[in-house]
Design an enzyme around this catalytic site. Sequence first.
Site, PDB file in Angstrom:
ATOM      1  N   ASP A  82      61.174  45.708 -37.742  1.00 19.45           N
ATOM      2  CA  ASP A  82      60.048  45.197 -36.948  1.00 19.45           C
ATOM      3  C   ASP A  82      58.757  45.946 -37.331  1.00 19.45           C
ATOM      4  OD1 ASP A  82      58.938  43.635 -34.924  1.00 19.45           O
ATOM      5  OD2 ASP A  82      59.428  45.058 -33.326  1.00 19.45           O
ATOM      6  N   HIS A  83      57.634  45.262 -37.333  1.00 19.66           N
ATOM      7  CA  HIS A  83      56.289  45.848 -37.505  1.00 19.66           C
ATOM      8  C   HIS A  83      56.183  47.033 -38.467  1.00 19.66           C
ATOM      9  CE1 HIS A  83      54.141  43.558 -34.473  1.00 19.66           C
ATOM     10  NE2 HIS A  83      55.196  43.660 -33.691  1.00 19.66           N
ATOM     11  N   HIS A 180      52.349  43.390 -26.511  1.00 20.64           N
ATOM     12  CA  HIS A 180      53.511  44.278 -26.441  1.00 20.64           C
ATOM     13  C   HIS A 180      53.430  45.164 -25.192  1.00 20.64           C
ATOM     14  CE1 HIS A 180      53.226  43.742 -30.991  1.00 20.64           C
ATOM     15  NE2 HIS A 180      54.383  43.205 -30.669  1.00 20.64           N
ATOM     16  N   GLY A 181      54.580  45.551 -24.664  1.00 24.81           N
ATOM     17  CA  GLY A 181      54.606  46.456 -23.525  1.00 24.81           C
ATOM     18  C   GLY A 181      54.636  45.700 -22.205  1.00 24.81           C
ATOM     19  N   HIS A 208      55.870  37.375 -30.160  1.00 23.35           N
ATOM     20  CA  HIS A 208      55.940  38.807 -29.855  1.00 23.35           C
ATOM     21  C   HIS A 208      55.591  39.044 -28.386  1.00 23.35           C
ATOM     22  CE1 HIS A 208      56.334  40.809 -33.895  1.00 23.35           C
ATOM     23  NE2 HIS A 208      56.328  39.519 -34.188  1.00 23.35           N
ATOM     24  N   GLY A 210      57.646  39.672 -25.721  1.00 20.45           N
ATOM     25  CA  GLY A 210      58.472  38.843 -24.838  1.00 20.45           C
ATOM     26  C   GLY A 210      58.739  39.426 -23.460  1.00 20.45           C
ATOM     27  N   ASN A 230      60.772  37.962 -29.524  1.00 16.46           N
ATOM     28  CA  ASN A 230      60.991  39.412 -29.572  1.00 16.46           C
ATOM     29  C   ASN A 230      61.024  40.049 -28.188  1.00 16.46           C
ATOM     30  OD1 ASN A 230      60.640  39.057 -32.299  1.00 16.46           O
ATOM     31  ND2 ASN A 230      58.967  40.512 -32.502  1.00 16.46           N
ATOM     32  N   THR A 233      60.500  46.065 -24.897  1.00 18.16           N
ATOM     33  CA  THR A 233      60.264  46.917 -23.716  1.00 18.16           C
ATOM     34  C   THR A 233      61.380  46.770 -22.680  1.00 18.16           C
ATOM     35  OG1 THR A 233      57.898  46.784 -24.119  1.00 18.16           O
ATOM     36  CG2 THR A 233      58.556  47.464 -21.913  1.00 18.16           C
TER      37      THR A 233
END
Length: 286
Positions: A82-83, A180-181, A208, A210, A230, A233
């Site tokens: 990932d990333h 994200h997060g 991304h 999710g 994805n 978290t």
Amino acid sequence: MALETMIEMLQIARAQGYAVGAFNIVDYTSMRAVVRAAEGLAAPVIVQTSVRTVVYWGQSTLVSWMREIAEESPVPVALHLDHCKDVAFAKQCIEAGWTSVMFDGSAEPFEKNLTHTREVAEAAEAAGVSLEAELGKIGGVEEEIAVADAQSQLADPEEAVAFCRELKLAAFAPAIGTAHGVYKGKPKIAFERIETIANQTGVPLALHGGTGLEDDVFRKCIALGCAKVNISTQIKHVFIDSFVEYHNTHQEYEPLKPLAAQFEQLRAGVAEKIQLFGGAGWGATG
Ligand code: 13P
């Protein structure tokens, strides 16, 4: 042997209107829980590792037990990086045995992003490994990558078409309003842009950020062209909370018991998401 790349996995998902869940694992228990959840639903699954997790365990150690679990599974499993912002690191993972990698050049200007992604694409193609790439700037924090809300930027559809035309991508991750997060407020998802980019590029999209999205948001994004979702978290929270809760209620010093509780809670959470994304039954063998 069920080890696969994401190429066919996501083409089928897109064609059939479901998404493959991609879960960020951190250790052997979480990997087993993700694969076990997929097996319980006869679903394909993507097991992702952040660069930080890879550095923590070491490439060869991590990939050896990940491949072992995947190869023994009856359902299709892709092992995805990932990333990754570092071309050399992505190439090392391709050589080490990941079946899929994401190169994230989204912090770079368009041309540089394209040049670096192309370099990883060549190595990936030569090794029969699938590729995901990103355009625009997805907000939030994903390990070492932090994008402040004000800096997040939706992907431009014209740039997206030009970018995807130059690369053979298994998955394309345009920034479309997710982050994200943990979400601070209700995210503003650019549904129209998802539809435009999915239709104009023809590439299965990766959703991304999710964790924390509502069920209907997932369903809508998947219907519009997201074939990979994805989740990271959520895994991190369940991983820590389940272990701590077990210990707080039982007060025993028998590590295998909280580990078993952790495995079960991770498995159940992942299974719920796989079911929601519509992948159940699509990984059946025979
Ligand atoms: P979350 O951490 O919000 O679940 O996002 C995961 C992700 O997109 C990983 O690339």
